[in-house]
Design a protein around this motif. Structure first.
Motif, mmCIF file in Angstrom:
data_model
loop_
_atom_site.group_PDB
_atom_site.id
_atom_site.type_symbol
_atom_site.label_atom_id
_atom_site.label_comp_id
_atom_site.label_asym_id
_atom_site.label_seq_id
_atom_site.Cartn_x
_atom_site.Cartn_y
_atom_site.Cartn_z
ATOM 1 N N GLN A 157 125.922 -19.603 -127.089
ATOM 2 C CA GLN A 157 125.188 -20.243 -128.190
ATOM 3 C C GLN A 157 125.564 -19.520 -129.482
ATOM 4 O O GLN A 157 125.349 -18.329 -129.630
ATOM 5 N N ALA A 158 126.132 -20.273 -130.402
ATOM 6 C CA ALA A 158 126.396 -19.759 -131.758
ATOM 7 C C ALA A 158 125.493 -20.547 -132.699
ATOM 8 O O ALA A 158 124.856 -21.517 -132.269
ATOM 9 N N PRO A 159 125.401 -20.173 -133.965
ATOM 10 C CA PRO A 159 124.550 -20.946 -134.865
ATOM 11 C C PRO A 159 124.925 -22.430 -134.850
ATOM 12 O O PRO A 159 126.083 -22.777 -135.079
ATOM 13 N N ALA A 211 125.512 -23.390 -146.135
ATOM 14 C CA ALA A 211 124.679 -22.416 -145.412
ATOM 15 C C ALA A 211 125.007 -22.435 -143.919
ATOM 16 O O ALA A 211 125.026 -21.376 -143.266
ATOM 17 N N GLY A 212 125.279 -23.614 -143.368
ATOM 18 C CA GLY A 212 125.641 -23.706 -141.950
ATOM 19 C C GLY A 212 126.946 -22.966 -141.678
ATOM 20 O O GLY A 212 127.082 -22.237 -140.688
ATOM 21 N N ALA A 213 127.902 -23.139 -142.585
ATOM 22 C CA ALA A 213 129.185 -22.441 -142.428
ATOM 23 C C ALA A 213 128.977 -20.931 -142.547
ATOM 24 O O ALA A 213 129.558 -20.143 -141.787
ATOM 25 N N HIS A 214 128.123 -20.535 -143.480
ATOM 26 C CA HIS A 214 127.872 -19.099 -143.659
ATOM 27 C C HIS A 214 127.221 -18.490 -142.402
ATOM 28 O O HIS A 214 127.547 -17.358 -142.018
ATOM 29 N N ALA A 215 126.317 -19.256 -141.783
ATOM 30 C CA ALA A 215 125.688 -18.752 -140.546
ATOM 31 C C ALA A 215 126.773 -18.500 -139.488
ATOM 32 O O ALA A 215 126.730 -17.494 -138.769
ATOM 33 N N ARG A 248 128.702 -15.342 -140.264
ATOM 34 C CA ARG A 248 127.992 -14.111 -139.872
ATOM 35 C C ARG A 248 128.112 -13.896 -138.368
ATOM 36 O O ARG A 248 128.280 -12.757 -137.910
ATOM 37 N N HIS A 249 128.009 -14.964 -137.621
ATOM 38 C CA HIS A 249 128.189 -14.856 -136.168
ATOM 39 C C HIS A 249 129.591 -14.285 -135.867
ATOM 40 O O HIS A 249 129.736 -13.344 -135.072
ATOM 41 N N PHE A 250 130.594 -14.835 -136.519
ATOM 42 C CA PHE A 250 131.983 -14.384 -136.330
ATOM 43 C C PHE A 250 132.109 -12.901 -136.705
ATOM 44 O O PHE A 250 132.774 -12.123 -136.015
ATOM 45 N N GLU A 299 131.958 -10.326 -126.703
ATOM 46 C CA GLU A 299 131.507 -11.015 -125.483
ATOM 47 C C GLU A 299 130.681 -12.261 -125.805
ATOM 48 O O GLU A 299 130.570 -13.167 -124.993
ATOM 49 N N GLN A 300 130.056 -12.258 -126.989
ATOM 50 C CA GLN A 300 129.232 -13.428 -127.364
ATOM 51 C C GLN A 300 129.793 -14.194 -128.564
ATOM 52 O O GLN A 300 129.135 -15.065 -129.113
ATOM 53 N N ASN A 301 130.981 -13.837 -128.958
ATOM 54 C CA ASN A 301 131.519 -14.376 -130.206
ATOM 55 C C ASN A 301 132.287 -15.670 -129.906
ATOM 56 O O ASN A 301 133.400 -15.646 -129.374
#
Ligand code: F6P
Length: 550
Positions: free
Chosen positions: A46-48, A286-290, A293-295, A301-303
């Motif tokens: 699960q990513a943003p 904002a969605g792209a920015h989220a 940040r995840h990246f 392992e979760q990226n």
């Protein structure tokens, strides 16, 4: 320049080669699921805004661990951080790569003041134009090509539910006059805003279309046309001086550190903002920015973008798959495959590494596709029974979202029908990934009746034609709803995935010299169409020129 090793010069690469020679290439998805009840969960992330089921891919825990070791050995994290910090990682052009700065809150990334000055000014302009009763603008024509077209052309229909019915967007890109002519013939210059979108403001196609649009505007507007250009033309470009020379005074700039195919977040997004409004455009950012940040922050392992990029390397360089099909099960995403073609193939279609050394392995796959279910009735036959294995990437959207005035007023029967269609759409999406994986054995086919099969053939022959090999890989990405934020996150996910495979291959994902030669030869050929001179041309080109000259 980064001193990170190229993927094929690492220890993890050799270990991956050994793994591939053994269990890696023998993996059978049907057996893997039968042996491990937790496989779906273990290979989901699960990513943003984006959930990803990676479990129907041809990898196991060992493959993934080795790919993560490869990423670490190739220093993916410091290289990612160098990009985000604005280091000049576009080595051949000596430029930073900072599309992420375009969607960062003020103060969170380099060049924040410049970015937010243009963004605020552009969005104020957008709201003025969208006040159609006052502005008088009913149609917007975006003239641009490649990165100055594909992003807006993909996003606007995807976010149809958020668009204003008062404003209709049109996109013109091709130098072929058959693109612009049918658009202009339907429009009234007094109700039209023309955007000339070009990073360089020199691109042949865009300049030719802009000149035609200008002539059309002046002829149709009549008296006062020259002065009205200020209101009816806008330019989005890094070359504000060239736009001014063309006669456009309403300009929104951006910078050389924004690659064309990464530019929809910049002023190139003007048509998107005009279609969906300032607030929704900010939500897209904002969605792209989220996702950025995840990246930047999620452990490998979760990226999700990093894992997708690693799978791409596994498929391209070990399993030998040279193509990937994208199947968005949402009609609004029908231009996503074309957008991804430029993003991935212009970025990673390279054959030398950062040192200019020829690469001994394959890079960008061919990326192609069509919205589902349409693709099922065209080329899915080949995906299921063809001789090549082509990983498929499904994109499914849980909840449909229609533009309010199109659906809320409809009778109950229509609304119920649309709800039913959405379930059919999703069932088709799941069925395709299931069918690719499960296949159908010849024995199973023998056990079935085939009423349309020729009675002249024996049952075993018919069954062989009706056999599906199965074990064909797919990824399924799931969005809850196609909101501006979700779409922003999805696009950023793809951008970072392309970065990841490019970084492992140690190529420059941010230049595009490969488009230059054709442009230069076109400029040399153009005068020959008038003169008929074929001296020095190869026989084929000379003959074709003779045939094509008017
Ligand atoms: O096709 C090459 C290219 O340079 C793309 O990278 C770019 O998106 C497109 O042309 C358009 O360029 P410009 O925005 O400068 O008109």
């Amino acid at each position: 320049m980064s001193t990170a090793p190229r993927c094929d010069r690492t220890e993890a690469w050799s270990r991956l080669a050994d793994h591939h020679a053994g269990a890696g290439r023998a993996l059978d998805l049907r057996q893997a699921f039968a042996a491990d009840a937790g496989r779906a969960e273990a290979f989901s992330l699960q990513a943003p805004e984006v959930f990803a089921d990676l479990s129907k891919n041809l990898w196991d825990a060992d493959t993934r661990a080795l790919l993560l070791a490869l990423a670490r050995e190739c220093q993916i994290e410091p290289r990612r951080d160098a990009m985000l910090a604005g280091e000049p990682i576009n080595l051949t052009e000596g430029r930073a790569v900072l599309h992420t700065a375009l969607r960062a809150p003020r103060g969170a990334a380099p060049f924040g003041d410049d970015v937010h000055e243009v963004l605020d000014r552009m969005l104020a302009y957008v709201e003025q134009v969208r006040d159609t009763a006052t502005s008088g603008i009913r149609h917007v024509v975006n003239i641009g090509i490649g990165g100055s077209d594909l992003g807006p052309q993909m996003v606007v229909p995807a976010l149809d539910a958020y668009t204003s019915p008062a404003l209709t967007l049109h996109f013109v890109s091709n130098v072929d006059g058959h693109d612009i002519a049918p658009v202009l013939r339907r429009l009234d210059p007094r109700e039209t805003l023309v955007i000339v979108a070009s990073k360089t403001f020199t691109t042949q196609e865009t300049m030719a279309n802009a000149a035609v649009a200008r002539a059309w505007f002046l002829a149709g507007y009549g008296e006062g046309g020259e002065a009205a250009i200020a209101k009816h033309f806008a330019a989005t470009t890094t070359n504000v001086a060239a736009a001014a020379k063309f006669g456009i005074t309403t300009t929104f700039g951006f910078w050389d550190w924004v690659g064309g195919r990464y530019s929809l977040w910049s002023a190139i997004g003007l048509p998107i903002a005009l279609a969906i409004g300032a607030e929704n455009f900010r939500a897209l950012l904002a969605g792209a920015h989220a996702m950025d940040r995840h990246f930047a922050e999620a452990p490998l392992e979760q990226n999700l973008p990093i894992q997708l990029g690693l799978l791409d390397v596994w498929y391209r360089n070990f399993l030998g798959f040279s193509s990937r099909s994208v199947a968005p099960y949402h009609q609004g995403l029908r231009r996503l495959p074309a957008y991804l073609q430029q993003l991935e193939m212009e970025s990673n279609g390279k054959s030398v590494d950062l040192d200019g050394e020829p690469l001994p392995f394959g890079t960008s796959p061919v990326v192609w596709g069509e919205a589902g279910t349409n693709g099922q009735h065209a080329y899915f036959q080949m995906l299921h029974q063809g001789t090549d294995v082509i990983p498929v990437e499904f994109v499914a959207v849980k909840t449909p979202c229609y533009r309010a005035e199109g659906i809320a007023d409809q009778p109950e029967g229509v609304r119920a029908g649309l709800a039913d269609q959405h379930h059919k759409l999703l069932a088709n999406c799941l069925a395709q990934s299931q069918a690719l994986m499960l296949g159908k054995s010849t024995d199973e086919a023998m056990g079935e009746s085939a009423p349309t099969a020729s009675k002249a053939l024996d049952a075993a022959t018919v069954a062989r034609h009706r056999t599906f090999p199965g074990n064909r890989p797919s990824t399924t990405l799931v969005l809850d709803q196609l909101t501006p934020a979700a779409l922003g996150a999805l696009i950023a996910l793809y951008e970072h995935r392309v970065f990841t495979s490019g970084a492992l291959w140690r190529i420059n994902s941010f230049d595009q010299w490969g488009v230059e030669l054709g442009k230069a030869l076109c400029n040399q050929l153009l005068p020959r169409f008038a003169s008929g001179d074929t001296a020095g041309l190869d026989g084929s080109t000379a003959a074709l020129l003779g045939r094509l000259r008017g």
